[in-house]
Design a protein around this motif. Structure first.
Motif, PDB file in Angstrom:
ATOM      1  N   CYS A  22     -12.113  73.663  62.297  1.00  9.23           N
ATOM      2  CA  CYS A  22     -10.715  73.283  62.921  1.00  9.23           C
ATOM      3  C   CYS A  22      -9.900  74.470  62.048  1.00  9.23           C
ATOM      4  O   CYS A  22     -10.029  74.659  60.720  1.00  9.23           O
ATOM      5  N   CYS A  28      -3.944  69.897  69.277  1.00  7.16           N
ATOM      6  CA  CYS A  28      -4.342  68.592  69.495  1.00  7.16           C
ATOM      7  C   CYS A  28      -3.151  67.605  69.186  1.00  7.16           C
ATOM      8  O   CYS A  28      -3.108  66.458  69.817  1.00  7.16           O
ATOM      9  N   CYS A 168      -9.010  71.115  72.442  1.00 10.12           N
ATOM     10  CA  CYS A 168      -9.045  71.920  71.130  1.00 10.12           C
ATOM     11  C   CYS A 168      -9.718  73.065  71.386  1.00 10.12           C
ATOM     12  O   CYS A 168     -10.726  73.321  71.759  1.00 10.12           O
TER      13      CYS A 168
HETATM   14  S1  SF4 Z   1      -6.861  71.343  67.844  1.00 14.91           S
HETATM   15 FE1  SF4 Z   1      -6.728  70.332  66.163  1.00 14.91          FE
HETATM   16  S2  SF4 Z   1      -8.743  70.013  65.817  1.00 14.91           S
HETATM   17 FE2  SF4 Z   1      -8.633  71.583  67.168  1.00 14.91          FE
HETATM   18  S3  SF4 Z   1      -8.508  73.438  65.980  1.00 14.91           S
HETATM   19 FE3  SF4 Z   1      -6.307  72.762  66.528  1.00 14.91          FE
HETATM   20  S4  SF4 Z   1      -5.686  71.498  64.812  1.00 14.91           S
HETATM   21 FE4  SF4 Z   1      -8.077  71.647  64.586  1.00 14.91          FE
END
Ligand code: SF4
Ligand SMILES: Nc1nc2c(c(=O)[nH]1)N[C@H]1C(S)=C(S)[C@@H](COP(=O)(O)OP(=O)(O)OC[C@H]3O[C@@H](n4cnc5c(=O)[nH]c(N)nc54)[C@H](O)[C@@H]3O)O[C@H]1N2
Ligand SMILES: Nc1nc2c(c(=O)[nH]1)N[C@H]1C(S)=C(S)[C@@H](COP(=O)(O)OP(=O)(O)OC[C@H]3O[C@@H](n4cnc5c(=O)[nH]c(N)nc54)[C@H](O)[C@@H]3O)O[C@H]1N2
Ligand code: SF4
Ligand code: SF4
Ligand code: SF4
Ligand code: SF4
Ligand SMILES: [Mo]
Lengths: 250, 317, 994
Positions: A22, A28, A168
């Motif tokens: 992450c 997200c 994500c």
């Molecule tokens: S979408 Fe959410 S889980 Fe995925 S990398 Fe970005 S912050 Fe992290």
């Protein structure tokens, strides 16, 4: 049913979040807002959208932590946080109206906004801050696990997943039945020793987090770091140059 | 936790109201109450008044007051629901007792029994109120026996002080019968409260930033970036911060206003004052005590740390 | 949602959840433009409003994912600061007093201003563009108009990366190459926060880390973002990467961990350099009559054409060839980087990186490159006709961006990194760094900048920008003085390939080198976060002559929002937003190709326009028609593209058969790359999700610089003129030519005052020098480096008007190391003065450990000017947020002669944002709570919204269906290879299933 399901849910749908990859991009969080502001809990109201004290209903939020070991090793870890769809969800048992409930078929914890009285007690009961009070609507809202997306037959398969999961960019989020040991998510969790947040709170969360894997960094382990052996230790490397003059190197 | 006025009023008023009824019913049971309609009306009006306004204030701060009736449905699992149900049920014996006493001017036989039943149910209701808070594990400062005890004891204490003031106001000597129980409960109240404070300051930690994030194995965990640059609902509702020094100051105020001053005053009033002096003295005592309780309740919320704050920079709860 | 209202207070109401709401009435595909990454999007529309935007799973860039910005597109479309009508200034510049006018009036005015100027001297128009992706249109328009004073924003963005790459390997970092994330074993990232390849980098890092057999090293003073997931964080001191890289090269050379065979084939390492001190050919390559460079063949024992098929070149040794004393360029390189000054021990302190770590990293690089070869069993043929039965990769991949380029020594540092890649033999090999088509190109590409002609109503006769390879190509007068308003391509910054937009306002206001009539800007926030030295820049906008007229007589500007720049311009041409117009992501411009294949794409209107604004590209073309610009009008003066921009996209041909879009060309749409216009081309794109990609067969996917079949393909597609190899230029002869001029050789020589500077910085081999600010300021007074970084969830100045994104970051903090904080007696949330030699700005502090101890950083472009963006005046963006731009000077301290050079790289003119040196002082208690400086607010629009309930009423209509959800595994493919039992596939799709 606001007493928890008597029979354990047939499925335990939930999320698995891989802190090893992450990058804290907030995708997200905003896509969650985007899907849900027009979905079951619509709208996810924003107050002061264009002024001071901007605030709103978010089901998913990204924190960044730093850790510091006794040896002085420190690291940065990005940390998304949403509802964990706990098996023993205190947010459900405290609810006086039955608006907060856990589903028997898949274990998703939802709020029935049509009967919620907005007493906020469930948000006090949740140790994880996963409940979001909508001031203007006067009701409690929360992560629905995208219940109106994951089962949605009007969407193509690739879209039939929680918004936060399918968007994500790093692939740090997974979704599935964490009850069934033969499911791929369960295998992922087993292999990476996925863990629950604040187990001592006795909420038995369904969601699992995967710890950052050991850094491939030798300095921490190996006190005498590898290094290349020099063919020439003179200050100007003249000897090597001389050696190369007639050497066939290609 | 954010100390909301509505909730502070709700807990103090209902506590005092039920406490007051408890003592009236008890006096009645022992046939110590004069069957005077005016007195009965005044006393019960104050008791009912406190309870009803208390319940109302808790209802009005709901997002959907009109749906409040739905809160009865989950008595099987929810203490808030139970509190609602008990409050309603308790009104039955309380009302019968009131009707009999005020309208028929009777406080004999079966009515006394009904009064006693009301008294017991009143205490149970206070207990359910305490459980709304005591049942919340995410707030260790509430999730303990002392929360329940202090709600009960303070209810009885505030109730009896009120009872004394009213009885004395009507110039009845029965006030003497209440003097010692009141004193006892004031002392009990102080003890319980001190034990509560000692408990929350010394009890072992329930959760930490390490257990909240699961990152403990990498060392000490600190917040490098909050999800939002401005405050969100969680921080507004549960992020209330109060400095230790400030808290200690307030503890002293509580000890003095809610307990010590009233303790002294009631003896002074009963022994060295007479007639109106005593009446006003006791009314003053009751008011001072109530003010003390407001500080007590404010602190009860303000210094309670919620586990969610572990995700927002708090180290432990 | 099931509404069941039991009236029995004790009954538990059961909710009936609707599982299958009909999300939108229609779904349209387009391309995101919440940033320059250009991901494919699926837009769900309900009642003409956007209900949901998700990633297009089939799109080559994002494969279905969206970032935080892309997912907030709805709030971009609903931003409070959107312009609604053309504006004509009525008050003073900066006052924000405008009157709304009709488009006819606006177009007439613009035509008059531009027409008068063109009738006098087209060069008096300065046309500069910012965040756009239509530089092929704007540049073409400029040359048709006839002005040489055109550039996009690259000069203050990342031209160091472009120049460093294009003058060394014929490609570049930026978004023009990709690490081979699927195969690399060792990945180094230099100075990257999010970059243009926003999602591809994230997707790649996820893959790479999940694969698990690759080490990821982040070289960056800060550890946030990507650094958090790196295996090793090298918290380098800003501006010293060059030294760090030299030390790595030192280690590799001294241990002979260098890919000599690859150097012999693909680089100029063995080319013979003339050693003739003081003479005009000193340091140039020795060439034969045909101009071919020569190498010394050890077998033939003579100098031979470097391009000949079989050679056994010498890498060292002084040899006389004919009358000339020569040495292979590699010897010069080796001599320099094996010198003691670049030993790990000698650079360690300057870089703040322990020598042992440098040695270890060098060893790890060598191991990855030479012991962990990755092999693809795919035969290929090189440009010498040599057959290779497999593709052998040196799996070291590197990516670098503005942490390198935004320093005044960035060009040389960028070259140093490329040289490291070349020495390891990893360029465009499996597991290495790969070119994205249309790259590689000749080193450097052919076009040259075109000088002014001063002829009324005349086209320029060439492109304004280009790639100088010798002093002849500079845009200077006989005295060597600049002829461009931004002084690009002058002796001050000879290789300023992207122009120097950051100098335009100063120069135009100071009439230095001359005055202009009209400044025409597009999509660049030059009155705020895009200019250094904001205070003075605002004065440049408003500077007046004695007679009260503005020094910059007329300013035309196209923006879509009420940005800080709008109030400083005279005529505002309001633009549409990305969901309301056509756009083109063209191979003539910045295509979003991947290393697997050439790709381009479009945007098209997916929502109705709800206000009186027009797409800028169409407006520009219409202006061209009104001005009668060749290329935009037919013989009879009628419009060539009456349909506006979409018409141009389909029918414009830059060269016969080559247009903005490469896909579905030819009458039947059967041709690719080259082919006559196809009337249905746009429909084809829309059918296909608004993109086109030409996947390349594996045998041309690697070694593109010397891959015969690839180069032929590239030629066929019209990207290069000759299918000849692209030979890496470690030693760059072009730079030497400028240096020779400085030494007094040749017709065009630098004016006296620039000689020493040119001689010093035009070193044909990468060098390292102190960043200019560090060189000039008293580092004891200003001991701290101050940087800004892109937040992954914000795009420059646009994010703050976004209801969702501004909730994530509505104000920025100064991140400083806990130890520094302690020594300064500073704590979290304290307010501090950040002081530079140029000024001071006030901000709030956050103490962390993940940052170099001499460095502080904050988020870029969060601080806003009161009155802009339609935000209410109490917004934290105005009152708490701050910019470092206030304290960055756009010019260096005066030199002995009193001359002020631009605060930029001396070779390329790249703005040196990150050279900033500061000191930190805790504010007085009474100074807490509010930032400084705060400028008074222009009369801009102010939102009256207190609540936003977007989505209310957009819930999908129930359809009562229900399908069982399929589980989704992030990085499913690589997890399946590691974890027994996990099925292969992608997300919730299992490999093999239908
Ligand atoms: S979408 Fe959410 S889980 Fe995925 S990398 Fe970005 S912050 Fe992290
Ligand atoms: N989300 C988002 N993405 C964007 C943009 C945006 O505004 N937001 N802007 C786009 C644009 S226009 C551009 S130019 C690109 C820029 O893409 P990046 O280069 O990723 O952007 P920067 O924020 O300049 O990142 C510079 C990084 O280099 C580090 N750094 C600074 N000095 C040094 C140094 O001396 N050495 C090393 N090794 N590191 C150093 C900083 O800490 C920072 O992490 O991003 C593009 N992508
Ligand atoms: N301190 C500091 N300053 C920096 C940088 C840094 O790293 N540190 N980075 C620099 C870099 S690399 C860059 S590229 C620049 C970026 O700076 P700019 O290129 O100026 O980008 P923005 O700040 O986003 O300004 C773009 C303008 O375009 C407008 N706009 C947005 N969408 C549209 C549209 O669809 N049509 C039209 N016509 N206009 C539109 C916006 O309202 C805004 O006014 O910032 C530079 N400034
Ligand atoms: S995370 Fe909180 S809201 Fe979600 S189920 Fe658990 S307790 Fe309830
Ligand atoms: S706020 Fe709504 S859901 Fe939460 S406890 Fe109260 S009634 Fe139940
Ligand atoms: S599952 Fe859906 S609702 Fe829950 S956090 Fe993810 S996107 Fe939001
Ligand atoms: S990276 Fe994000 S903002 Fe940029 S184009 Fe892709 S989705 Fe849009
Ligand atoms: Mo940029």
């Amino acid at each position: 049913m606001t007493s928890l399901p008597k029979t354990a849910p047939k499925k335990k749908l939930g999320l698995v979040i891989d802190l090893d990859i992450c990058v804290g991009c907030h995708a997200c969080a905003t896509i969650c807002k985007e899907w849900n502001t027009g979905a079951k809990s619509a709208p996810l109201t924003d107050i002061n959208p264009h002024g001071a004290g901007q605030d709103g209903v978010w089901f998913n939020r990204i924190h960044t932590f730093e850790t510091q070991s006794n040896e002085g090793l420190s690291r940065t870890v990005h940390f998304p946080r949403s509802c964990l769809h706990c098996d023993d969800a205190p947010c459900v048992t405290v609810c006086p109206t039955g608006a907060s409930y856990k589903r028997e078929e898949d274990g998703i914890v939802l709020v029935n906004e049509d009967i919620c009285i907005g007493c906020k007690l469930c948000s006090w009961a949740c140790p994880y801050g996963a409940r979001e009070y909508d001031e203007t609507e006067g009701v409690m809202k929360k992560c629905t696990l995208c219940v109106d997306k994951i089962y949605n037959e009007n969407l193509p398969q690739m879209s039939r997943a929680p918004a936060c999961v399918s968007t994500c960019p790093t692939g740090a989020r997974s979704f599935g039945d964490l009850k069934d040991p033969s499911s791929d998510v369960s295998k992922l969790v087993a292999a990476r020793e996925g863990y629950a947040l604040m187990p001592e709170q006795g909420t038995n969360p369904v969601n699992r987090y995967l710890l950052p894997r050991p850094k491939k960094d030798r300095t921490a382990v190996d006190q005498s770091p590898r290094q290349l052996t020099h063919e020439d230790t003179s200050t100007d490397g003249a000897a090597l140059l001389a050696r190369w003059v007639d050497k066939i190197l290609s | 936790m954010h100390p909301a006025k509505s909730v502070i009023y709700f807990t103090i008023a209902t506590g005092a109201g039920y406490g007051l009824f408890f003592w009236l019913a008890l006096l009645a049971f022992h046939g110590l109450l004069p069957a005077n309609k005016i007195f009965a009306f005044t006393a019960l009006a104050i008791s009912f008044g406190l309870i009803i306004t208390g319940l109302l204030s808790s209802t009005l701060h709901l997002g959907h007051p009109k749906r409040a009736w739905r809160a009865f449905s989950q008595w099987r699992s929810s203490w808030l629901s139970r509190e609602g149900v008990m409050a309603i049920l308790t009104f039955i014996p309380m009302s019968l007792f009131a009707i009999a006493w005020v309208l028929m001017g009777k406080d004999t036989g079966v009515i006394r029994i009904i009064g006693l039943i009301g008294a017991v149910m009143a205490l149970i209701t206070v207990f359910t109120t305490s459980m709304i808070y005591a049942s919340i594990k995410a707030i260790p400062a509430w999730h303990n026996i002392w929360t329940k005890l202090s709600y009960l004891v303070l209810s009885l204490m505030s109730g009896s002080i009120l009872a004394m003031a009213i009885v004395a106001a009507f110039g009845y000597p029965q006030a003497y019968h209440l003097m010692h129980p009141t004193a006892v409960f004031i002392v009990l109240g102080l003890i319980v409260k001190i034990l509560y404070w000692m408990h929350i300051l010394t009890s072992k930690l329930v959760s930490t930033a390490e257990s909240a994030t699961g990152l403990g194995k990498f060392g000490e965990v600190s917040l490098a970036a909050s999800p939002h640059s401005e405050d969100n609902y969680l921080l507004k509702e549960m992020g209330y911060q109060i400095a230790r020094k400030h808290a200690t100051k307030i503890r002293v105020i509580v000890a003095v206003l809610a307990f010590l001053v009233p303790l002294v005053l009631i003896f002074v009033c009963m022994h060295s004052l007479g007639g109106t002096g005593r009446t006003f003295g006791l009314i003053a005592t009751a008011l001072i005590c109530m003010i003390g309780l407001v500080f007590e309740r404010w602190l009860f919320f303000a210094e309670a740390k919620h586990a969610v704050m572990l995700f927002y920079g708090e180290q432990k709860v | 949602m099931g509404k069941s209202f039991g009236r029995n207070p004790f009954a538990t109401v059961k909710e009936e959840v609707e599982y299958s709401p009909q999300v939108g009435e229609t779904v349209k595909f387009s391309t995101c433009y919440m940033c320059a990454c250009r991901c494919g999007i699926k837009v769900h529309l309900k009642k003409g409003k956007v209900r949901y935007i998700e990633g297009n799973p089939d799109h080559p860039v994002n494969k279905g994912v969206l970032c935080a910005k892309g997912s907030s597109g709805i709030m971009h479309l609903n931003a409070p600061g959107k312009l609604t009508k053309p504006l004509l200034r009525t008050g003073e510049r900066g006052s924000g007093e405008f009157k709304e006018i009709e488009w006819d009036e606006a177009m007439d005015l613009a035509t008059k201003w531009l027409g008068d100027t063109r009738a006098k001297d087209p060069g008096k128009l300065a046309f500069f563009t910012g965040r756009d992706q239509s530089q092929s249109l704007t540049g073409w328009w400029a040359s048709n108009y006839g002005t040489h004073n055109f550039a996009a924003h690259g000069g203050f963005c990342s031209v160091n990366m472009a120049a460093g790459g294009l003058y060394t390997i014929g490609g570049a970092f930026w978004e023009f190459g990709d690490p081979d994330f699927d195969r690399t074993k060792y990945y180094m990232m230099f100075g990257v926060a999010d970059d243009h390849d926003s999602n591809p980098i994230k997707i790649g890092l996820g893959k790479m880390k999940t694969r698990g057999d690759c080490k990821f090293v982040q070289v960056n003073p800060s550890r946030n973002g990507y650094g958090a997931i790196a295996d090793e964080w090298v918290g380098i001191r800003p501006g010293t990467d060059g030294l760090f890289v030299f030390a790595l090269i030192y280690e590799l050379l001294r241990s002979e961990k260098v890919d000599f065979p690859s150097l012999a084939r693909y680089s100029n390492a063995p080319w013979l350099v003339i050693d003739n001190p003081g003479k005009k050919d000193d340091g140039l390559f020795l060439r034969d009559k045909k101009g071919n460079p020569l190498v010394w063949d050890l077998k033939k024992k003579k100098a031979v054409n470097a391009y000949s098929r079989t050679i056994t070149p010498a890498f060292a040794g002084t040899r006389k060839v004919g009358t000339k004393k020569t040495r292979p360029s590699f010897e010069l390189l080796a001599q320099r980087y094996m010198a003691d000054e670049y030993s790990p021990d000698n650079v360690a302190d300057k870089c703040g990186v322990p020598a042992a770590d440098i040695r270890r990293i060098a060893a790890e690089l060598a191991h990855a490159a030479f012991e962990e070869e990755v092999v693809i069993n795919e035969p290929w043929v090189d440009t010498w006709g040599r057959k290779h039965d497999k593709m052998i990769g040196r799996p070291v991949a590197i990516h670098a961006m503005r942490g390198i380029s935004a320093h005044s020594n960035g060009f040389h540092t960028c070259r140093a990194i490329h040289i490291l890649q070349v020495l390891l033999g990893s360029i465009d090999t499996p597991g290495g760094w790969r070119y994205k088509p249309p790259f590689p190109k000749p080193i450097p590409p052919a076009p040259k900048p075109t000088p002014p002609h001063y002829k009324p109503n005349t086209v320029l006769g060439g492109g304004p920008a280009g790639f100088p390879t010798s002093p002849e190509h500079l845009i200077v007068d006989d005295a060597g003085e600049p002829l461009r308003i931004d002084k690009a391509f002058s002796w001050e910054h000879p290789l300023s390939l992207h122009g120097m937009m950051h100098m335009v306002l100063r120069n135009a206001a100071k009439h230095d080198p001359y005055d202009i009539d009209v400044l025409f800007m597009f999509m660049a926030n030059m009155a705020w976060n895009s200019s250094m030295n904001i205070g003075e820049t605002l004065d440049f906008f408003t500077a007046k002559n004695e007679d009260g007229s503005y020094k910059i007589p007329k300013i035309i500007y196209s923006d879509a929002f009420y940005s800080e720049t709008v109030p400083y311009c005279d005529l505002i041409l309001p633009d549409t937003t990305y969901l309301e117009r056509y756009d083109c992501l063209s191979v003539l411009d910045r295509p979003f190709s991947s290393a697997h294949g050439m790709a381009d794409g479009i945007r098209h209107p997916v929502v109705e326009l709800d206000r009186d604004v027009r797409a800028f590209q169409t407006v520009l073309i219409e202006l061209g028609v009104r001005l009668g610009l060749p290329g935009m009008v037919n013989k009879d003066g009628s419009a060539k593209f009456p349909g506006g921009y979409p018409d141009y996209l389909v029918n414009h041909e830059r060269m016969p058969g080559i247009g903005p879009l490469a896909g579905w060309r030819g009458k039947e749409g059967t041709k690719k790359g080259v082919g006559e216009p196809n009337p249905n081309q746009l429909d084809k794109y829309i059918e296909n999700g608004c993109f086109w990609i030409d996947e390349m067969p594996m045998n041309i996917q690697f070694f593109k610089h010397a891959n015969q079949k690839y180069l032929e393909y590239s030629k066929k597609m019209g990207w290069i003129d000759e299918a000849s190899p692209v030979v890496f230029q470690l030693y760059n002869e072009d730079l030497q030519k400028f240096r020779l001029a400085a030494k007094g050789h040749g017709k065009k020589q630098p004016p006296e005052q620039h000689r020493a500077r040119i001689e010093k910085y035009f070193d044909p081999l990468p060098m390292w020098y102190l960043p200019f600010e560090e060189r000039d300021v008293d580092v004891n007074e200003f001991p701290i480096h101050a940087l800004s970084q892109r937040p992954m969830h914000m795009y420059h100045s646009w994010g703050s008007q976004n209801t969702w994104l501004r909730q994530i970051t509505g104000s920025n903090k100064l991140h400083i190391h806990k130890d520094m904080a302690e020594s300064l007696g500073i704590d979290d949330d304290d307010w501090v003065w950040i002081k530079s030699r140029h000024g001071q700005v006030k901000g709030q502090v956050k103490c962390i450990t993940g940052v170099n101890k001499n460095t502080v950083w904050t988020w870029n472009a969060i601080g806003k000017r009161k009155g802009a963006w339609g935000l209410k005046h109490d917004s934290p963006e105005f009152n708490k947020g701050f910019l470092l731009n206030h304290i960055i000077s756009d010019v260096l301290m005066p030199d002995q002669s009193g001359h002020e050079y631009s605060n930029s790289d001396p070779v390329t003119g790249q703005a040196a944002w990150y050279d900033l040196r500061v000191k930190i002082e805790k504010c007085m208690p009474e100074e807490f709570g509010i930032t400084s400086p705060i400028y008074d607010a222009p009369k801009g629009p102010i939102s009256d919204k207190n609540i936003s309930e977007y989505g209310k009423g957009l819930q999908g209509t129930p359809t009562k269906g229900r399908v069982e959800p399929a589980e989704w595994i992030g990085q499913r493919h690589f997890n399946s290879t590691l974890i027994p039992g996990i099925k292969d596939g992608h997300g919730n799709k299992i490999k093999g299933d239908k």
